[in-house]
Design an enzyme around this catalytic site. Structure first.
Site, short mmCIF file in Angstrom:
data_model
loop_
_atom_site.label_atom_id
_atom_site.label_comp_id
_atom_site.label_asym_id
_atom_site.label_seq_id
_atom_site.Cartn_x
_atom_site.Cartn_y
_atom_site.Cartn_z
N GLN A 33 -2.55 2.78 9.72
CA GLN A 33 -1.22 2.92 9.10
C GLN A 33 -0.29 3.77 9.96
OE1 GLN A 33 -4.11 3.33 7.47
NE2 GLN A 33 -3.98 2.81 5.31
N ASP A 35 -1.74 11.22 -2.28
CA ASP A 35 -2.04 10.18 -3.27
C ASP A 35 -2.30 10.76 -4.65
OD1 ASP A 35 -2.78 8.99 -0.51
OD2 ASP A 35 -2.50 7.29 -1.87
N ARG A 52 0.85 -1.19 0.00
CA ARG A 52 0.00 0.00 0.00
C ARG A 52 0.89 1.25 0.00
NH1 ARG A 52 1.85 1.98 3.84
NH2 ARG A 52 0.69 3.87 3.42
N GLY A 53 0.24 2.41 -0.19
CA GLY A 53 1.00 3.64 -0.34
C GLY A 53 1.13 3.93 -1.83
N ALA A 54 0.85 5.19 -2.20
CA ALA A 54 0.71 5.51 -3.62
C ALA A 54 1.92 5.09 -4.48
CB ALA A 54 0.42 7.01 -3.76
N ASN A 102 -5.47 12.81 -0.06
CA ASN A 102 -4.61 11.95 0.78
C ASN A 102 -5.49 11.14 1.72
OD1 ASN A 102 -1.92 11.10 1.54
ND2 ASN A 102 -2.23 12.17 3.47
N LYS A 103 -4.86 10.34 2.53
CA LYS A 103 -5.59 9.45 3.45
C LYS A 103 -6.65 10.20 4.23
CE LYS A 103 -5.29 5.90 3.89
NZ LYS A 103 -6.20 4.94 3.24
O1 MRU Z 1 -4.69 3.37 1.68
P1 MRU Z 1 -3.18 3.53 1.67
O2 MRU Z 1 -2.53 2.99 2.89
O3 MRU Z 1 -2.57 3.02 0.39
O4 MRU Z 1 -3.02 5.09 1.68
C1 MRU Z 1 -1.73 5.64 1.73
C2 MRU Z 1 -1.72 7.08 2.01
O5 MRU Z 1 -2.71 7.75 2.01
C3 MRU Z 1 -0.41 7.70 2.16
O6 MRU Z 1 -0.42 8.67 3.14
C4 MRU Z 1 -0.07 8.25 0.79
O7 MRU Z 1 -0.09 7.20 -0.13
C5 MRU Z 1 1.17 8.92 0.70
S1 MRU Z 1 2.37 7.73 0.30
C6 MRU Z 1 3.89 8.35 0.16
#
Ligand code: MRU
Length: 371
Positions: free
Chosen positions: A204, A245, A57-59, A255-256
């Site tokens: 997270q 994201d 996970r994470g963009a 973002n999250k």
């Molecule tokens: O749902 P996720 O865990 O994939 O979401 C991730 C986030 O929102 C992060 O904060 C975002 O991707 C920034 S990653 C460098």
């Protein structure tokens, strides 16, 4: 092992993805911090499953996983069918999660590379696509390191920082974005103390950011998401720093979920609200954040049973309007308001192949409450 060559850069202490001769190894983020378990993904279907189910996970990290997934598709394809296999894999991987811009960024580059290889044998194409995926991985870490050096300059010598979710090495190809800035600030000799919201419902912040930073000796304190208000009211932090994201051309930030309330709070309390992201997160075709697709996930992810007949709404990202953002820190430079101008400037400069510089808007505003 097909390790990524990071050139002059020291190897990052933590990377969530690694290509091996058997397939793509991913650190299963659902099991952290209790267990460091690695999954071996041999097919694009397995990669898509790992993205959907949040093992990776994470963009930026999901973009890179998808890039490796396209290589795996071609590696296992029939001799005359490898380009179609790449196309099918690209479509399947793009459909896994809708919000992160980096997924499309990586998949489009891989597919364009595949198309440019028409006429080659499957084996030759697979080798070239393996190289391309490794290159994108390396590029991601380089972007993170560059934006982190720029962002670190914005932090005061003793910085108390509130962050949200995980925008660290785990969410990227390595080093991290928001957490990369904290690392770079420490490398510059600054003192950094971190508060992190637990980040309901996947936690997270509490599980991943707290683990990632504490293993490197950062002082980390977890708060419930709802405690952010009193934290800022008591001025227990100097600034808020998050990842992203998707960033629109207007400077709106997706973002999250839970990011937007932090931006409102920062504005209310006169604190800087910084966003850090590689350029692969900036979607110049998205004029405003309202056009972004916000992923909604199932109510079972809330982690508890609801009374019969009660429904739940679980959007997992939110939209922070540009007017609440102090600066957007990218590898191409730091953009200040008005973002439509400064991001356009960075877009054009990137097209001209310019390197790192500062994009301060013509109004000269360095953002509300900048440090
Ligand atoms: O749902 P996720 O865990 O994939 O979401 C991730 C986030 O929102 C992060 O904060 C975002 O991707 C920034 S990653 C460098």
């Amino acid at each position: 092992m097909n390790r990524v060559d990071f050139g002059d850069y020291p190897l990052p202490s933590l990377r969530p993805l690694e290509l091996s001769a058997e397939g793509l190894r991913v650190l299963d983020q659902r099991r952290l911090p209790g267990e460091e378990a690695w999954l071996l993904l041999r097919t694009p279907e397995e990669v898509a499953g790992a993205i959907k189910e949040m093992a990776v996970r994470g963009a930026p990290a999901i973009g890179l996983a998808a890039a490796y997934g396209i290589f795996l598709a071609v590696r296992e394809a029939e001799e005359g069918d490898w380009l179609s296999a790449a196309e099918r894999a690209a479509e399947m991987l793009l459909a896994t999660r809708p919000t992160a811009a980096n997924l499309r960024w990586a998949v489009e580059r891989m597919y364009a590379c595949a198309r440019s290889l028409q006429g080659l044998s499957r084996e030759e194409a697979a080798e070239a696509l393996r190289e391309k995926a490794l290159l994108l991985h390396r590029e991601d870490e380089e972007m993170n390191r560059r934006l982190s050096r720029l962002g670190a300059d914005l932090l005061p010598p003793r910085a108390r920082v509130l962050t949200h979710c995980n925008a660290g090495a785990l969410a990227t190809g390595g080093y991290g974005t928001a957490l990369g800035i904290l690392r770079a600030a420490r490398e510059q000799g600054k003192e950094v103390e971190v508060f992190v919201g637990e980040t309901r419902p996947w936690l997270q912040g509490a599980r991943l950011t707290a683990w990632e930073l504490s293993r490197e000796g950062f002082p980390v304190t977890v708060i419930t998401d709802a405690a952010a208000g009193i934290l800022l009211q008591r001025r227990m932090v100097d600034l808020v720093l998050v990842g992203a994201d998707r960033i629109a051309a207007s400077g709106d930030v997706v973002n999250k979920v839970g990011t937007y309330p932090l931006a409102v709070l920062a504005s209310r309390h006169g604190l800087p609200f910084y966003v850090a992201a590689p350029w692969s997160t900036v979607d110049t075709e998205l004029l405003s954040g309202g056009e972004a697709s916000i992923e909604e996930r199932g109510k079972e992810e809330l982690g508890y049973s609801l009374p019969p007949g009660v429904s739940a709404w679980n959007p997992v990202f939110d939209l922070t309007p540009a007017e609440l953002v102090t600066a957007i820190i990218t590898d191409r430079g730091v953009a200040f308001p008005p973002f439509a101008t400064s991001l356009r400037f960075l877009t054009r400069a990137g097209e001209r192949g310019r390197d790192t510089f500062l994009a301060s808007a013509s109004t000269g505003g360095e953002g509300r409450g900048g440090t």
